[in-house]
Design a protein around this motif. Sequence first.
Motif, mmCIF file in Angstrom:
data_model
loop_
_atom_site.group_PDB
_atom_site.id
_atom_site.type_symbol
_atom_site.label_atom_id
_atom_site.label_comp_id
_atom_site.label_asym_id
_atom_site.label_seq_id
_atom_site.Cartn_x
_atom_site.Cartn_y
_atom_site.Cartn_z
ATOM 1 N N GLU A 60 -14.990 -12.635 -10.031
ATOM 2 C CA GLU A 60 -14.932 -12.440 -11.480
ATOM 3 C C GLU A 60 -14.980 -13.771 -12.221
ATOM 4 O OE1 GLU A 60 -11.956 -9.779 -12.975
ATOM 5 O OE2 GLU A 60 -12.293 -8.284 -11.400
ATOM 6 N N LYS A 76 -17.816 -9.238 -19.495
ATOM 7 C CA LYS A 76 -17.192 -8.258 -18.608
ATOM 8 C C LYS A 76 -16.979 -6.962 -19.395
ATOM 9 C CE LYS A 76 -13.728 -9.715 -16.153
ATOM 10 N NZ LYS A 76 -12.335 -10.071 -15.794
ATOM 11 N N THR A 125 -14.110 -3.058 -15.172
ATOM 12 C CA THR A 125 -13.754 -3.519 -13.828
ATOM 13 C C THR A 125 -12.679 -2.630 -13.238
ATOM 14 O OG1 THR A 125 -12.017 -5.025 -14.594
ATOM 15 C CG2 THR A 125 -14.235 -5.934 -14.388
ATOM 16 N N LYS A 140 -17.609 -3.197 -10.570
ATOM 17 C CA LYS A 140 -17.501 -3.977 -11.793
ATOM 18 C C LYS A 140 -18.835 -3.974 -12.523
ATOM 19 C CE LYS A 140 -13.956 -6.524 -9.431
ATOM 20 N NZ LYS A 140 -13.485 -7.747 -8.765
#
Length: 695
Positions: free
Chosen positions: A672, A681, A684, A689
Amino acid sequence: MNNISSETKITIAYILIAFAFSVAMRMIWVYQFSGVEQFMFNGQFMINTNDGYYWAEGARDILSGVSQENDLSPILTPASQLTAFFASILPFSFETIIFYMPAIFGSLIVVPIILIAKSIKNLELGLIAALLASIAWSYYNRTMIGYYDTDMLNIVLPMFLLWSIILGVKTNEEKYLLIAPSIILLYTWWYPASYSLEFAFFCLVMFYTLVWDRRKLYNFKLLSMIVFAILPVAVYIKVIFGVISFIIFKQDKAQKYIYYIFVLSAFFLLFSGGFDTILAKFKGYVYEDTISSLNDGLNLHFYSVMQTVREAGQITFETFANRISGHTITLVLSVVGYIYLTYKHRIMLLGLPMIGLGFLALVGGLRFTVYAVPVLAFGIAFLITQVSLMMPTKRLKYLSIVAFTMAILYPNYQHINSYRVPTVFNADEVKVLNTLKDIADREDYVVSWWDYGYPIRYYSDVKTLTDGAKHNGDVNFLVSYMLNNSENISSKMARLDVEYTESKKVKVSSNIEQMTKDYGFKDTNDFLLSLETDIKLPNKTRDIYFYLPYRMLNIFPTVNVFSNINLMNGEKGKDPFFFISRNFKETKETIELGNGILFNKLDNSLSLNNQTVALRRVIQTFYDKNMKLQKNIKLSDFTASLNLIFMADYKTFLVVDEKTYNSLYIQLMVLEDYDKNLFEKVITNPHAKVYKLKI
C-alpha cells in the motif's frame, strides 16, 4: 397411461431414477458448504467457475436491456439468452438459477444414454451407463453445482445426436432425417466449436455405410442432411438446402438422384473451408507454440496464453483413466466392453467419434476426456449385463448388477465427496467489487489479470481490458506490463491502453503496435523506454481503476511471463526472482522457507542452496485494530538485489528481486505504498484492493 407399453414405462422410470441420482450426487457440494458464509453473497451461493460470470453478465444485461460498445457483454450468446429466458419465467433469484442450472441440464445426459440402450433392447445397460456417466470424474467436474458454463449441454447435445443417428440408421424412418440435422443446428448454435465432432460423426456414418450399408439409400439421405447442417455457412442457407433435399427424398421418382445429391453435398463440404477450422483447433491444443507473432506491420512477438491453461496440459494415463471412468481398471474394462458391445451391436461403432475425441486428451489436455465418458460407460455397463446373464437365478442376476454397478460408481462418488471446489471469489472479495459498482461508471475500466475479468464485469458492471476470452498475447502483454512495472510507467501504459481500446484509431493488429507507430518509433522496445520520459498521453475520457487481489500472488510469476519478452524478436527475458512461502518453520535463529531457502534472523541474510546472500530490505506488514496496514521496514544492504517481505496476517513470506519489489502490484497491493500524484486508494480489505488512476 394404460396405452403405454411396459417397455416405455420402464424407460421413463429408469430415466427418472438416473436423473434424480445425478442431481442428488451434485447436491453433496451444497451439503458440504452449507453455512460457509465466504461462499455466499446476498444470501445465495456464488458460482465456482470464472467463465460462468461471462454468461451471467450477458443474461443480466439482456434482462436489464442495457449494453454499450466495448463492454464485451455476451448478450447474443445462447447460454446468456437461455439463462435470461429462465430467469424471466421462473420464481427464483437470478443467482439461484445460474447456480443450479448446470446440475439440471447436465443431468439430462441420462436421457439419450437410456434411449440408445432402449434401441438395442438392453434397458439395464442404459441405466448402469447413465448412472456412471452422470457422475464420472470429468463429467461431474464440468456439470457440478455452480459450474455454470456451456459444458452443461456440450455433451448432452452430441449424445442426442448420436441417438438420432443410431435410430435413423436402424429404423430408416424419415423423421430422423429432420431430427439429426436439427440437433446439429442446435448444437452448433449452443457451441460453435462443435464442428469437429459433427464432422467426425459424418465420417463415421459414411464409413459405416460404405463398409456395411452402401446399398441402403436412406444412409446417403442421412449423410446429405448431416452435411447441409454442418456446412460453415449461414443458418438460413443450411435450412434451405435441408428442406429442398428432404422434399426431394420423399419423392419416389427422385430416388435415383440420391447419390448425386450426396456427392454434391460432399463437394460442398470439401470446399467449404471446414478442414482449416479442424486443423487450427487441433494445432492450438496439441502443438506447444509458446510464442505467437502478428505477421503484419512490425511483426511483434507475444507469449501464447495456451501454455498457461491447465486444461491444455499433458496428463498421465492414470489421470486420463480416472477422469473418464473413475479408475484405471474400470477404463480398461470399459474399452473391452465397448469392443464386445460393437461386436454384438455393430451400430454402436457410431459412438467412436466421441471416444476418439476423448482419447485426444492424451496429447491435447484433460479437457477432452469428458467426451469419452458416456460412450465408454456403455462398455462397462454391457459387461455387467452380460455377466449377470450368466447367473443361475434371477435374484443373483440383479444382485450381481447392483454389486458391480456399486463397484464402478464408488470411486466416482469418492471423487465427488473430496472434490470441494471453492467459489471463484470469496464474499469479502465480492464486497469490494460490489462497492466499486457504486463508485465507478459503466464506461470506466478496471485493470486486472484476465482470470478476474468476468467476475469484475459482473459484480462491478464496468469494462475490462482482458478476460477469459480476450486474452491473446498482445492483450496480455500490456496488462502484464502494467502490473510488473513501476507506478510511473504503469500508469502511463494504463491510460494509453484504455484510450486506444476505446478509440477508432487502431488500424493495425494490436494496441502496442499502434502506439509505437503513433509515437514515431519503429522499434517497440524504444517506445517502451520512452514511457520513462514525460511523453504526451491521450486525453482522458474515462476513469481507470486497478483491482489487485491477494490471490494474484499465486500466479504472479505467470503474469510476469507475458511482458518478460522482447517483442521485436521473441526472446524471453531473464526470469525475475519471486518466491512465496506459506509453509515455513521458525527456530530461534532462522526461518526455513522451503526449497533450500533459509532466512537468518541474526544478520538479516538469506541462505540459498547453502550460499549466503545479503538482503536489501526486510519488511513486515500487519493490520492494526482499525484494519489499517502497517509496515516495519529494515534497510540492510543497498547493494543487494533481493528483498524479504513477511505478510504477518497472511502468514506469507515473499522473497523478490528489486524490479519485482518496485512493481505496481507489490507496491500497491502488498505494501500500500503508492504515489499520491498518480493513484488514489479507493477500497481496501485484506483480500483485495482498488486504486483509481489520477492521470
